[in-house]
Write an enzyme that holds these catalytic residues in place. Sequence first.
Site, PDB file in Angstrom:
ATOM      1  N   TYR A 129       0.865  -1.192   0.000  1.00 28.04           N
ATOM      2  CA  TYR A 129       0.000   0.000   0.000  1.00 28.04           C
ATOM      3  C   TYR A 129       0.897   1.236   0.000  1.00 28.04           C
ATOM      4  CZ  TYR A 129      -3.436  -3.403   1.595  1.00 28.04           C
ATOM      5  OH  TYR A 129      -4.250  -4.503   1.690  1.00 28.04           O
ATOM      6  N   THR A 155      -1.834  -1.215  -4.051  1.00 23.70           N
ATOM      7  CA  THR A 155      -3.294  -1.182  -3.909  1.00 23.70           C
ATOM      8  C   THR A 155      -3.720   0.198  -3.429  1.00 23.70           C
ATOM      9  OG1 THR A 155      -3.395  -3.543  -3.541  1.00 23.70           O
ATOM     10  CG2 THR A 155      -5.254  -2.258  -2.718  1.00 23.70           C
TER      11      THR A 155
HETATM   12  C1  LIG Z   1     -10.085 -12.847   1.533  1.00 19.86           C
HETATM   13  C2  LIG Z   1      -9.575 -11.770   0.616  1.00 19.86           C
HETATM   14  C3  LIG Z   1      -8.465 -11.028   0.992  1.00 19.86           C
HETATM   15  C4  LIG Z   1      -7.983 -10.013   0.157  1.00 19.86           C
HETATM   16  N1  LIG Z   1      -6.847  -9.336   0.515  1.00 19.86           N
HETATM   17  C5  LIG Z   1      -6.348  -8.393  -0.321  1.00 19.86           C
HETATM   18  C6  LIG Z   1      -5.119  -7.755  -0.013  1.00 19.86           C
HETATM   19  O1  LIG Z   1      -4.475  -8.039   0.994  1.00 19.86           O
HETATM   20  N2  LIG Z   1      -4.671  -6.804  -0.877  1.00 19.86           N
HETATM   21  C7  LIG Z   1      -5.351  -6.487  -2.030  1.00 19.86           C
HETATM   22  O2  LIG Z   1      -4.895  -5.634  -2.789  1.00 19.86           O
HETATM   23  N3  LIG Z   1      -6.508  -7.095  -2.361  1.00 19.86           N
HETATM   24  C8  LIG Z   1      -7.016  -8.045  -1.541  1.00 19.86           C
HETATM   25  N4  LIG Z   1      -8.170  -8.692  -1.880  1.00 19.86           N
HETATM   26  C9  LIG Z   1      -8.856  -8.355  -3.154  1.00 19.86           C
HETATM   27  C10 LIG Z   1      -8.336  -9.218  -4.316  1.00 19.86           C
HETATM   28  O3  LIG Z   1      -7.003  -8.894  -4.639  1.00 19.86           O
HETATM   29  C11 LIG Z   1      -9.189  -9.030  -5.573  1.00 19.86           C
HETATM   30  O4  LIG Z   1      -9.246  -7.663  -5.896  1.00 19.86           O
HETATM   31  C12 LIG Z   1     -10.607  -9.573  -5.468  1.00 19.86           C
HETATM   32  O5  LIG Z   1     -10.660 -10.705  -4.616  1.00 19.86           O
HETATM   33  C13 LIG Z   1     -11.105  -9.967  -6.852  1.00 19.86           C
HETATM   34  O6  LIG Z   1     -12.432 -10.367  -6.831  1.00 19.86           O
HETATM   35  P1  LIG Z   1     -12.897 -11.909  -6.753  1.00 19.86           P
HETATM   36  O7  LIG Z   1     -12.676 -12.353  -5.346  1.00 19.86           O
HETATM   37  O8  LIG Z   1     -14.345 -11.824  -7.127  1.00 19.86           O
HETATM   38  O9  LIG Z   1     -12.088 -12.711  -7.746  1.00 19.86           O
HETATM   39  C14 LIG Z   1      -8.660  -9.720  -1.057  1.00 19.86           C
HETATM   40  C15 LIG Z   1      -9.775 -10.480  -1.432  1.00 19.86           C
HETATM   41  C16 LIG Z   1     -10.236 -11.494  -0.618  1.00 19.86           C
HETATM   42  C17 LIG Z   1     -11.432 -12.298  -1.060  1.00 19.86           C
END
Ligand SMILES: Cc1cc2nc3c(=O)[nH]c(=O)nc-3n(C[C@H](O)[C@H](O)[C@H](O)COP(=O)(O)O)c2cc1C
Length: 353
Positions: A129, A155
């Site tokens: 971040y 992000t």
């Molecule tokens: C449990 C979980 C944890 C996540 N943690 C992060 C993270 O630490 N950093 C980040 O940039 N995105 C995080 N995301 C978002 C994902 O990178 C991504 O944008 C998103 O899951 C995509 O959508 P989808 O789950 O429908 O495939 C997370 C998503 C989930 C489901």
Amino acid sequence: MDPVNIFDFEAIARERLPKEEYDYIAGGATDELSVERNRRAFESWALRPRVMRDVSRLDLSTTVLGTKVALPVLIAPCGGHKKAHPEGEFATFRAAASRGTVFAVSANSSTSFQDLAQAASGALWVQLYPFRDKEMLTEWLQRAKRAGYKAVCVTLDSQWPPKRERNIRNNYKRIRGVNYPAFAGSAVAPRPGGRAGEGSDPAATWEDLQWIKAATDLPVVAKGIMTGEDVEACVAAGVDAVIVSNHGGRHLDNTLATIEVLPEAVAAAKGRVEVLLDGGIRRGADVVKAIALGARAVFIGRPLFWGLAADGERGVARVLDILKEEIEITMAKCGRPIIADIDASVVVKAPRL
Ligand SMILES: Cc1cc2nc3c(=O)[nH]c(=O)nc-3n(C[C@H](O)[C@H](O)[C@H](O)COP(=O)(O)O)c2cc1C
């Protein structure tokens, strides 16, 4: 019965995971409208099949920021894979490497960046971040470079914490990952501006992204872009790629679906940066539609957890294999044997009936 599609994997994971963990992974912000919209919007694009073209040999490989991938599906940065399987990120990494794709490792990974980098051969990106603490930022960028990471994913949509009602009801406590040595194991601050450097800086601006770009010679990918204006600002900040993403509907609710924003983002990019997408990818056809609308490749988030919960490394590998098989069917039936052939004429806007 063996899972036949990604939804079957989710059903298995839902049975196996503690309710609060399943809810944390599956859930989104407030009414979860964006979570649902990300999925449903794919139905508003229909495929235009083409026949009598030689599709005897298909090639799903492409490149993302110069790295060759065997299929246009990458692993999105998601915190805490150990929630779903004791081998956590190691299992995911082995699966991604064996299937020839990139694994973007979350800032909140439950495994250290260096340990992962030593674990297998395969392409890794690191996600972070715009931290308030520039020393920590510099240190992370140097660590990633030394460990052989191929790109830095920043992000940008997490400057203010979301309201996730399932987590509130479950009294769910998120724990900081091991890559924050000063904070590892501590609960994530519920309000912005917690402890110095800990998460995304609510005061960060485009200058901070420029700062990150100048501080590393790795390619920089801006994640969490949902408008043409912000694509333009990313280009001005010098990034190499953008990810059209609403964080899987986990941060701001009531947004458009990412696939709806993609044409606007691609138009704004004017070929100057690669445009990637995540959010709601559950079928091979979704991947082909995204590429037809201008995405270089896509990412999966939640499906990796469903694969992990069902069967660890094998589960994630199977999730990727299922998507690959479905992409192959779609490409063959649309008469497009290679990824570069998937252009806008593969899809047509088709209001949902
Ligand atoms: C449990 C979980 C944890 C996540 N943690 C992060 C993270 O630490 N950093 C980040 O940039 N995105 C995080 N995301 C978002 C994902 O990178 C991504 O944008 C998103 O899951 C995509 O959508 P989808 O789950 O429908 O495939 C997370 C998503 C989930 C489901």
